[in-house]
Design a protein around this motif. Sequence first.
Motif, short mmCIF file in Angstrom:
data_model
loop_
_atom_site.label_atom_id
_atom_site.label_comp_id
_atom_site.label_asym_id
_atom_site.label_seq_id
_atom_site.Cartn_x
_atom_site.Cartn_y
_atom_site.Cartn_z
N ALA A 42 0.72 -1.01 0.24
CA ALA A 42 0.13 -0.06 0.04
C ALA A 42 0.95 1.38 0.03
N SER A 43 1.72 1.24 0.83
CA SER A 43 2.79 2.56 1.10
C SER A 43 3.65 2.64 -0.24
N SER A 44 3.82 1.74 -1.29
CA SER A 44 5.08 1.91 -2.12
C SER A 44 4.13 1.96 -3.49
N ASP A 45 2.84 1.82 -3.41
CA ASP A 45 2.06 1.75 -4.56
C ASP A 45 2.31 0.44 -5.46
N TYR A 46 2.13 -0.50 -4.67
CA TYR A 46 2.64 -2.08 -5.25
C TYR A 46 3.81 -1.84 -5.73
N GLY A 47 4.96 -1.32 -5.24
CA GLY A 47 6.45 -1.35 -5.65
C GLY A 47 6.77 -0.29 -6.73
N SER A 48 5.63 0.29 -6.88
CA SER A 48 6.39 1.42 -8.02
C SER A 48 7.03 2.53 -7.45
N SER A 49 6.75 2.76 -6.06
CA SER A 49 7.49 3.95 -5.48
C SER A 49 8.09 3.24 -4.23
N PRO A 50 9.33 2.58 -4.30
CA PRO A 50 9.79 1.98 -3.28
C PRO A 50 10.57 2.63 -2.14
N GLU A 51 10.77 4.21 -2.48
CA GLU A 51 11.07 5.03 -1.54
C GLU A 51 10.12 5.26 -0.67
N GLN A 52 8.83 4.90 -0.94
CA GLN A 52 7.62 5.43 0.05
C GLN A 52 7.31 4.33 1.06
N ILE A 53 7.97 3.39 1.07
CA ILE A 53 7.56 2.26 1.92
C ILE A 53 7.50 2.90 3.38
N ASP A 54 6.43 2.35 3.92
CA ASP A 54 6.31 2.68 5.53
C ASP A 54 5.29 1.43 6.09
N VAL A 55 6.20 0.94 6.91
CA VAL A 55 5.72 -0.25 7.87
C VAL A 55 5.49 0.18 9.35
N PRO A 56 4.47 0.32 9.64
CA PRO A 56 4.17 0.77 11.20
C PRO A 56 5.19 -0.06 12.18
N ARG A 57 5.87 0.51 13.01
CA ARG A 57 6.73 -0.26 14.01
C ARG A 57 5.88 -1.46 14.74
N ASP A 58 4.53 -1.05 15.13
CA ASP A 58 3.92 -2.08 15.83
C ASP A 58 3.59 -3.39 15.22
N GLU A 59 3.48 -3.10 13.61
CA GLU A 59 3.36 -4.47 12.75
C GLU A 59 4.61 -5.07 12.78
N LEU A 60 5.69 -4.57 12.94
CA LEU A 60 6.94 -5.45 12.78
C LEU A 60 7.04 -5.93 14.38
N GLY A 61 6.70 -5.38 15.36
CA GLY A 61 6.66 -6.04 16.53
C GLY A 61 5.77 -7.12 16.82
N ASP A 62 4.33 -7.04 16.06
CA ASP A 62 3.38 -8.14 16.20
C ASP A 62 4.15 -9.14 15.57
N ALA A 63 4.78 -9.17 14.46
CA ALA A 63 5.48 -10.48 13.65
C ALA A 63 6.72 -10.89 14.82
N MET A 64 7.42 -10.01 15.40
CA MET A 64 8.38 -10.52 16.33
C MET A 64 7.76 -11.32 17.42
N PHE A 65 6.62 -10.71 17.86
CA PHE A 65 5.90 -11.54 19.02
C PHE A 65 5.53 -12.81 18.58
N SER A 66 4.95 -12.86 17.49
CA SER A 66 4.45 -14.13 16.86
C SER A 66 5.49 -15.11 16.77
N LEU A 67 6.50 -14.74 16.24
CA LEU A 67 7.78 -15.48 16.15
C LEU A 67 8.44 -16.03 17.11
N LEU A 68 8.51 -15.26 18.32
CA LEU A 68 9.06 -15.59 19.54
C LEU A 68 7.80 -16.67 20.24
N ALA A 69 6.57 -16.35 20.03
CA ALA A 69 5.92 -17.31 20.35
C ALA A 69 5.80 -18.77 19.64
#
Length: 106
Positions: A42-69
């Motif tokens: 969504a943030s990179s317009d499906y890869g056409s604007s890679p400089e615009q990539i934005d991933v909310p930090r809490d989403e990364l935290g959720d993935a780390m939580f799940s991996l540790l689980a």
Amino acid sequence: MDNQHQTAVATFLAEHDLESPPENHVLDLSAEVGEIAGAVNASSDYGSSPEQIDVPRDELGDAMFSLLAVCSALEVDASAALEESLEKYEQRIGETGTPGSEGTDH
């Protein structure tokens, strides 16, 4: 990542009666990684604007939580697994000049 984080996740899961079989935690992890991919798309317009990539930090935290689980459910020491991966990548770079496994370029 250290065992302190894995212990904190395991404690949280136990305290809130959220312990599950490993396969349930893997499904949670897959969903969280999917949310990260969705944010990247969504943030990179499906890869056409890679400089615009934005991933909310809490989403990364959720993935780390799940991996540790997942690690806890499988009784895998996450820190040791990470160290093994780092050593594997170091060895590959030393042998081939790239961290990717055979047939990959990443």
